[in-house]
Design a protein around this motif. Structure first.
Motif, short mmCIF file in Angstrom:
data_model
loop_
_atom_site.label_atom_id
_atom_site.label_comp_id
_atom_site.label_asym_id
_atom_site.label_seq_id
_atom_site.Cartn_x
_atom_site.Cartn_y
_atom_site.Cartn_z
N ILE A 149 28.52 51.94 67.50
CA ILE A 149 27.70 52.45 66.40
C ILE A 149 28.06 53.90 66.14
O ILE A 149 28.23 54.68 67.09
N ALA A 166 31.29 45.49 60.07
CA ALA A 166 30.46 45.39 58.87
C ALA A 166 30.78 46.51 57.89
O ALA A 166 30.92 47.67 58.30
N ALA A 180 25.34 46.78 54.59
CA ALA A 180 24.15 46.73 55.45
C ALA A 180 23.18 45.75 54.82
O ALA A 180 22.33 46.13 54.01
N GLU A 223 27.17 40.27 61.69
CA GLU A 223 27.88 40.74 62.88
C GLU A 223 27.08 40.52 64.15
O GLU A 223 27.63 40.51 65.25
N LEU A 240 29.34 49.06 63.77
CA LEU A 240 28.48 49.57 62.70
C LEU A 240 28.89 51.01 62.41
O LEU A 240 28.48 51.93 63.12
N GLU A 265 23.37 54.84 58.34
CA GLU A 265 23.33 54.32 59.70
C GLU A 265 22.01 53.61 59.97
O GLU A 265 21.98 52.56 60.63
N MET A 316 22.28 50.21 58.52
CA MET A 316 23.13 49.32 59.31
C MET A 316 22.39 48.80 60.54
O MET A 316 22.53 47.63 60.92
N PHE A 367 21.45 44.94 61.43
CA PHE A 367 21.76 44.37 62.75
C PHE A 367 20.50 43.74 63.36
O PHE A 367 20.55 42.62 63.88
#
Length: 370
Positions: free
Chosen positions: A17, A131, A134, A139, A169, A235, A238, A242
């Motif tokens: 990440i 990925a 988002a 994934e 990510l 972020e 994302m 996830f």
């Protein structure tokens, strides 16, 4: 809603990440040997940033809603490339295709053999999922969807053999995603969390991931739409995506996604947009049977339901720039009955919904969204 129900969580073996994380794929892969990268025409230009050593083949003939002929073409490319490593570099459609290619290229199984839960024999290629949007959380998950263009529906494959060895990510990969796509995919990520949270199969462990996902969307989606280079917001989304992908494993989605799927297979809307259009209507439809959880979602998204939950949720999506009218996306009134019958038949999702939905109620939602 009880811890007494057994669940199984499958997650990628490794997760990277952060900004620039794509470069760590090469470090992880080492001498990767033969590599097949599955990408879209928009993400193929990112292949060099993977930093992979070895012989790299790129297959990028992947449309927004990959279908059976696309899967067959990708499997042919894989059998020509004989990959030791398969990389999905793109959004959910690309990553779903990468799962199936990694699991099927070196075996005897066809799509009919693997469709449904736990029918994949095994995987011989390592799998990396990178990925670039988002939204889908593909994934993180064990499912892959492929469109059957003849039947006009989606075929679902579910297996722990589809889980990634490495998931990445990297928020920088989403900087160029346009505001409208950012909004729609962000709502899709949130819908995964909400539909799992309010699900008949809801579980306290998954509720935790769902709450984190909805909270992140509430905090960061508008920021990412307004400024695509906002690294913190990108972020955050994302991570929300996830978490939504994790929710799909042991719980899955419900009526919202069932109603969205015909808009993809028959109207050819992007998956995120279809879910964004449907989301407010199903949230309001379910409110009477899951009032406390629905109120929790509304608070996390900053909704003001003073004049009703449906208008408030609709405003949330529309204020992000999503065109919420099906009529503006090419739908015609005579299509709505087909949408409703197809959605109602997706029992693997409809049976998860906390409130039973008839064909007539599904049709009423399409009319309201029209």
């Amino acid at each position: 809603m009880s811890l007494a129900r057994n669940i199984t969580l499958h997650m990628p073996k490794r997760l990277e990440i952060g900004a620039g994380a794509i470069a760590r794929v090469g470090e992880w892969a080492g001498d990767a040997g033969r590599v097949l990268v599955l990408a879209s025409p928009h993400t193929a230009g990112l292949v060099d940033r993977l930093g992979i050593s070895g012989h790299v083949t790129v297959f990028d003939a992947i449309p927004g809603e990959p279908d059976i002929p696309c899967l067959e073409a990708a499997l042919t490319a894989a059998r020509d490339a004989q990959p030791d490593l398969v990389v999905g570099l793109g959004g959910g459609s690309v990553m779903d295709l990468a799962k199936l290619v990694a699991a099927m290229w070196d075996g005897e199984q066809g799509l009919a053999d693997v469709a449904g839960p736990n029918r994949v024999a095994g995987r011989r290629s390592r799998l990396v999922q990178v990925a670039t949007t988002a939204g889908t959380g593909s994934e993180a998950g064990i499912r892959a969807l492929i469109t059957d263009p003849v039947a006009g529906n989606k075929i679902a494959v579910e297996s722990p053999h589809l889980i990634a060895d490495l998931a990445v990510l990297d928020p920088e990969l989403t900087f160029s995603v346009p505001p409208a796509v950012t909004a729609a995919t962000g709502i899709d990520a949130m819908a995964h969390c909400v539909e799992a949270f309010t699900n008949r199969k809801a579980h306290p462990v998954i509720d935790g991931f769902a709450r984190m996902g909805v909270d992140l969307v509430g905090r960061y989606l508008a920021r990412a739409v307004q400024d695509g280079s906002d690294t913190e917001a990108r972020e955050g989304l994302m991570l929300a995506s996830f978490y939504g992908g994790i929710c799909l494993g042991p719980v899955n989605t419900a009526a919202g996604h069932a109603l969205a799927y015909p808009l993809g297979t028959l109207l050819h809307l992007p998956h995120g947009l279809a879910n964004a259009i449907i989301f407010p209507h199903v949230l309001a439809f379910n409110e009477s049977v899951v009032p406390e959880k629905t109120a929790e979602v509304a608070r996390a998204l900053g909704l003001d339901p003073a004049d009703g939950l449906l208008p408030a949720a609709h405003r949330f999506c529309a204020d992000l720039g999503v065109e919420m009218r099906l009529s503006a996306h090419g739908a015609s009134p005579d299509q709505l009955s087909r949408f409703a019958s197809d959605a109602h038949a997706i029992r693997r999702l409809m049976d998860n919904n906390p409130r039973d939905m008839s064909v007539e109620e599904a049709l009423a939602i399409y009319h309201a969204a029209f």
